[in-house]
Design a protein around this motif. Structure first.
Motif, PDB file in Angstrom:
ATOM      1  N   GLN A  71      -1.135   0.873  -1.442  1.00 57.86           N
ATOM      2  CA  GLN A  71      -0.353   0.855  -0.288  1.00 57.86           C
ATOM      3  C   GLN A  71      -1.312   1.122   1.032  1.00 57.86           C
ATOM      4  O   GLN A  71      -1.375   0.615   2.354  1.00 57.86           O
ATOM      5  CB  GLN A  71       1.397   0.302  -0.125  1.00 57.86           C
ATOM      6  CG  GLN A  71       1.689  -0.105  -0.677  1.00 57.86           C
ATOM      7  CD  GLN A  71       0.997  -1.804  -1.166  1.00 57.86           C
ATOM      8  OE1 GLN A  71       1.477  -2.124  -0.198  1.00 57.86           O
ATOM      9  NE2 GLN A  71       1.200  -2.458  -2.126  1.00 57.86           N
ATOM     10  N   THR A  72      -2.352   1.093   0.760  1.00 66.09           N
ATOM     11  CA  THR A  72      -3.090   1.880   2.080  1.00 66.09           C
ATOM     12  C   THR A  72      -4.826   1.595   1.132  1.00 66.09           C
ATOM     13  O   THR A  72      -4.832   1.970   0.642  1.00 66.09           O
ATOM     14  CB  THR A  72      -3.068   3.651   2.167  1.00 66.09           C
ATOM     15  OG1 THR A  72      -4.175   3.684   3.452  1.00 66.09           O
ATOM     16  CG2 THR A  72      -2.642   4.555   2.074  1.00 66.09           C
ATOM     17  N   SER A  73      -5.763   0.819   2.277  1.00 63.18           N
ATOM     18  CA  SER A  73      -7.022   0.875   2.405  1.00 63.18           C
ATOM     19  C   SER A  73      -7.673   1.883   1.702  1.00 63.18           C
ATOM     20  O   SER A  73      -8.945   1.878   1.536  1.00 63.18           O
ATOM     21  CB  SER A  73      -7.580  -0.180   3.217  1.00 63.18           C
ATOM     22  OG  SER A  73      -7.082   0.569   4.294  1.00 63.18           O
ATOM     23  N   GLN A  74      -7.574   3.330   2.767  1.00 65.73           N
ATOM     24  CA  GLN A  74      -7.989   4.418   2.343  1.00 65.73           C
ATOM     25  C   GLN A  74      -8.389   4.980   0.730  1.00 65.73           C
ATOM     26  O   GLN A  74      -9.219   5.071   0.062  1.00 65.73           O
ATOM     27  CB  GLN A  74      -6.674   5.448   3.257  1.00 65.73           C
ATOM     28  CG  GLN A  74      -7.948   6.463   3.003  1.00 65.73           C
ATOM     29  CD  GLN A  74      -8.952   6.649   3.867  1.00 65.73           C
ATOM     30  OE1 GLN A  74      -8.722   6.152   5.169  1.00 65.73           O
ATOM     31  NE2 GLN A  74     -10.495   6.816   3.779  1.00 65.73           N
ATOM     32  N   VAL A  86      -8.063   4.414  -8.514  1.00 65.25           N
ATOM     33  CA  VAL A  86      -7.429   3.275  -8.473  1.00 65.25           C
ATOM     34  C   VAL A  86      -6.582   2.592  -9.012  1.00 65.25           C
ATOM     35  O   VAL A  86      -6.248   1.470  -9.483  1.00 65.25           O
ATOM     36  CB  VAL A  86      -8.161   2.756  -7.597  1.00 65.25           C
ATOM     37  CG1 VAL A  86      -7.405   1.934  -6.474  1.00 65.25           C
ATOM     38  CG2 VAL A  86      -9.854   4.147  -6.597  1.00 65.25           C
ATOM     39  N   SER A  87      -5.473   2.928  -9.069  1.00 70.12           N
ATOM     40  CA  SER A  87      -3.846   2.127  -9.720  1.00 70.12           C
ATOM     41  C   SER A  87      -3.619   1.039  -8.772  1.00 70.12           C
ATOM     42  O   SER A  87      -3.448   1.372  -6.721  1.00 70.12           O
ATOM     43  CB  SER A  87      -2.305   2.963  -9.139  1.00 70.12           C
ATOM     44  OG  SER A  87      -2.392   3.878 -10.246  1.00 70.12           O
ATOM     45  N   LEU A  88      -3.940  -0.140  -9.275  1.00 70.83           N
ATOM     46  CA  LEU A  88      -4.060  -1.514  -8.956  1.00 70.83           C
ATOM     47  C   LEU A  88      -2.900  -2.352  -8.804  1.00 70.83           C
ATOM     48  O   LEU A  88      -2.034  -2.118 -10.053  1.00 70.83           O
ATOM     49  CB  LEU A  88      -4.677  -2.678  -8.307  1.00 70.83           C
ATOM     50  CG  LEU A  88      -5.901  -2.101  -8.454  1.00 70.83           C
ATOM     51  CD1 LEU A  88      -7.356  -2.870  -9.089  1.00 70.83           C
ATOM     52  CD2 LEU A  88      -6.088  -1.842  -7.100  1.00 70.83           C
ATOM     53  N   GLY A 103      -4.008  -6.416   6.275  1.00 69.28           N
ATOM     54  CA  GLY A 103      -3.348  -5.613   7.320  1.00 69.28           C
ATOM     55  C   GLY A 103      -3.151  -3.734   6.917  1.00 69.28           C
ATOM     56  O   GLY A 103      -1.748  -3.423   7.200  1.00 69.28           O
ATOM     57  N   GLY A 104      -4.568  -3.021   6.851  1.00 67.35           N
ATOM     58  CA  GLY A 104      -4.497  -2.268   6.358  1.00 67.35           C
ATOM     59  C   GLY A 104      -4.185  -1.688   5.162  1.00 67.35           C
ATOM     60  O   GLY A 104      -4.491  -0.362   4.904  1.00 67.35           O
ATOM     61  N   ARG A 105      -3.809  -2.517   4.104  1.00 67.62           N
ATOM     62  CA  ARG A 105      -3.324  -2.117   2.764  1.00 67.62           C
ATOM     63  C   ARG A 105      -5.127  -2.716   1.547  1.00 67.62           C
ATOM     64  O   ARG A 105      -4.973  -1.983   0.875  1.00 67.62           O
ATOM     65  CB  ARG A 105      -2.449  -3.168   1.818  1.00 67.62           C
ATOM     66  CG  ARG A 105      -1.325  -2.829   3.545  1.00 67.62           C
ATOM     67  CD  ARG A 105       0.445  -3.246   2.461  1.00 67.62           C
ATOM     68  NE  ARG A 105       0.124  -4.562   2.428  1.00 67.62           N
ATOM     69  CZ  ARG A 105       0.693  -5.296   1.657  1.00 67.62           C
ATOM     70  NH1 ARG A 105       0.802  -5.380   0.451  1.00 67.62           N
ATOM     71  NH2 ARG A 105       0.636  -6.849   1.716  1.00 67.62           N
ATOM     72  N   CYS A 106      -5.867  -3.195   1.761  1.00 64.14           N
ATOM     73  CA  CYS A 106      -6.947  -3.713   1.342  1.00 64.14           C
ATOM     74  C   CYS A 106      -6.096  -4.847   0.793  1.00 64.14           C
ATOM     75  O   CYS A 106      -6.028  -4.577  -1.202  1.00 64.14           O
ATOM     76  CB  CYS A 106      -7.820  -2.841   1.304  1.00 64.14           C
ATOM     77  SG  CYS A 106      -9.741  -3.303   0.189  1.00 64.14           S
ATOM     78  N   ASN A 107      -6.194  -5.814   0.282  1.00 62.99           N
ATOM     79  CA  ASN A 107      -6.219  -6.813   0.050  1.00 62.99           C
ATOM     80  C   ASN A 107      -8.068  -7.449  -1.565  1.00 62.99           C
ATOM     81  O   ASN A 107      -8.947  -7.967  -0.511  1.00 62.99           O
ATOM     82  CB  ASN A 107      -6.142  -8.711   0.352  1.00 62.99           C
ATOM     83  CG  ASN A 107      -5.531  -9.789  -0.808  1.00 62.99           C
ATOM     84  OD1 ASN A 107      -5.869 -10.739   0.001  1.00 62.99           O
ATOM     85  ND2 ASN A 107      -5.830  -8.909  -1.894  1.00 62.99           N
TER      86      ASN A 107
END
Length: 404
Positions: free
Chosen positions: A108-111, A93-95, A46-50
């Motif tokens: 919370q964004t795939s960017q 990239v913090s996950l 949904g644009g967040r990238c799992n």
């Protein structure tokens, strides 16, 4: 050494970056047929990238793949979800891991994922070329020649080539790889939701159940997990998992079949009967509408009562053996007619591609074309929803790049 990467998606970028990290002197060129890079990464989750799934063990991670799980189990010993998380964290990239083990960037964004991959590829000197669709791979005495769809682009020689072209919705899109001698497993959709145009349950759209058991009538296919009722039918992890494991069977049924839903999440009907009998004993004078077994949402419980033609005002003590059996049946064996499917969000996942028999999975090298490697969804490997498909992508790209 000159390495060509076919595909500007997650697999292509991860492979290109990994080649440069392992072989800094290599000349790496990434070819993308369109004008856009990493489009699936952008749409994922949904644009967040799992990004991946934080499974506790390699065994549980491998169990998330209807096709290719056995091969991936060994590959995950080389690069798994923990390695993926460390890889992105080490690059800024913090996950975060959700309760369901799905891993997303904290932003919370795939960017965040896109920026990281593009930044790393650029920093390492990967040559990225857009509008460079590949028409054919031609083995030669000096390696592999890549011929382009655009006749104005001259064919180019490479020592090694990694195919990361992604899943193809049509078999024709894999003809260029079949011509080299690879066995192709015809692609069919995977990870889709169920359409129920004739069912009134769609009036409950938006209602979700934390845990339900779902089975396909007439088959051994079943799954469990959260279930979501939508305005067109049903979705949620339980449905999506079922669609993945049943991809070929459901396609053969032309997506016209019946599902059985166990809203109680109890494998034995006797257990459901005992629960209802206890309610009868403890809440004798209360109405059916006032006690919702198994914590079912009120609207769903009222719908199920209406389906069994039991009045909401009826008292539990008045249920009787017949009424009890009706409730047990609707809670443990509720049946709905599925007629069609809908793609899950913006994501399109296929079951099929270059067969596992055509690839040495220890190296991801083609068994019929020396110097040619594969990674990602172009291979006949696919996972359930929850970050599994990206993890297969990262893993196969990492191994192909290291050994290419």
């Amino acid at each position: 050494m000159k390495v060509g990467i076919i595909g500007g998606g997650a697999g292509g970028f991860f492979a290109a970056i990994s080649v440069k990290e392992n072989y800094p002197a290599a000349d790496v060129i990434l070819f993308e047929k369109s004008q856009k890079l990493l489009t699936k990464v952008r749409a994922s989750g949904g644009g967040r990238c799992n990004v991946t799934n934080n499974c506790p063990t390699i065994e549980t991670l491998a169990a998330g793949y209807p096709r290719g799980g056995k091969q991936l189990k060994q590959a995950f010993r080389v690069f798994n979800s923990q390695d993926t998380m460390q890889w992105f964290a080490a690059r800024g990239v913090s996950l975060m891991t959700q309760d369901d083990n799905c891993v997303f960037p904290e932003s919370q964004t795939s960017q965040s994922i896109i920026d990281c991959l593009v930044r790393e590829a650029t920093r390492l000197g990967v040559d990225i070329r857009l509008n460079h669709g590949i028409e054919a791979i031609q083995p030669s005495t000096n390696g592999l020649m890549l011929a382009f769809i655009d006749p104005r682009i001259a064919a180019a020689p490479f020592d090694k080539v990694i195919v990361a072209s992604g899943g193809s919705p049509r078999r024709k899109g894999l003809d260029w790889l079949e011509k080299l001698g690879h066995q192709i497993i015809g692609p069919v959709p995977s990870l889709f939701t169920f359409n129920m145009p004739q069912e009134t349950v769609t009036s409950l759209m938006g209602i979700s159940v934390p845990e339900a058991l779902v089975a396909i009538q007439g088959t051994a296919l079943k799954s469990s997990g959260p279930l979501l009722i939508t305005h067109w039918g049903m979705s949620g992890p339980a449905i999506l998992k079922l669609s993945a494991f049943g991809a070929r069977v459901l396609q053969e049924k032309a997506y016209d079949f019946h599902i059985q839903i166990n809203w109680a999440n109890e494998t034995h009907h006797d257990a459901v009967a005992k629960t209802l009998t206890r309610i009868v004993t403890e809440h004798t004078h209360k109405q059916l509408s006032s006690i919702k077994p198994y914590g079912l949402p009120e609207r769903l419980w009222f719908y199920l009562l209406e389906k069994t033609e039991l009045p909401l005002s009826k008292k539990w003590a008045e249920l009787g053996k017949k009424g009890l059996n009706q409730l047990v049946n609707v809670l443990a064996n509720d049946v709905y007619h599925v007629q069609g499917k809908t793609t899950f969000k913006e994501e399109f996942v296929t079951c099929g591609g270059v067969s596992l028999a055509s690839i040495n999975f220890n190296t991801l090298q083609s068994r019929v074309c020396q110097g040619l490697y594969f990674c990602g969804e172009v291979i006949d490997v696919d996972g359930i929803t929850g970050g599994y498909n990206f993890q297969a992508c990262w893993t196969t790209a990492f191994i192909a790049a290291k050994l290419a």
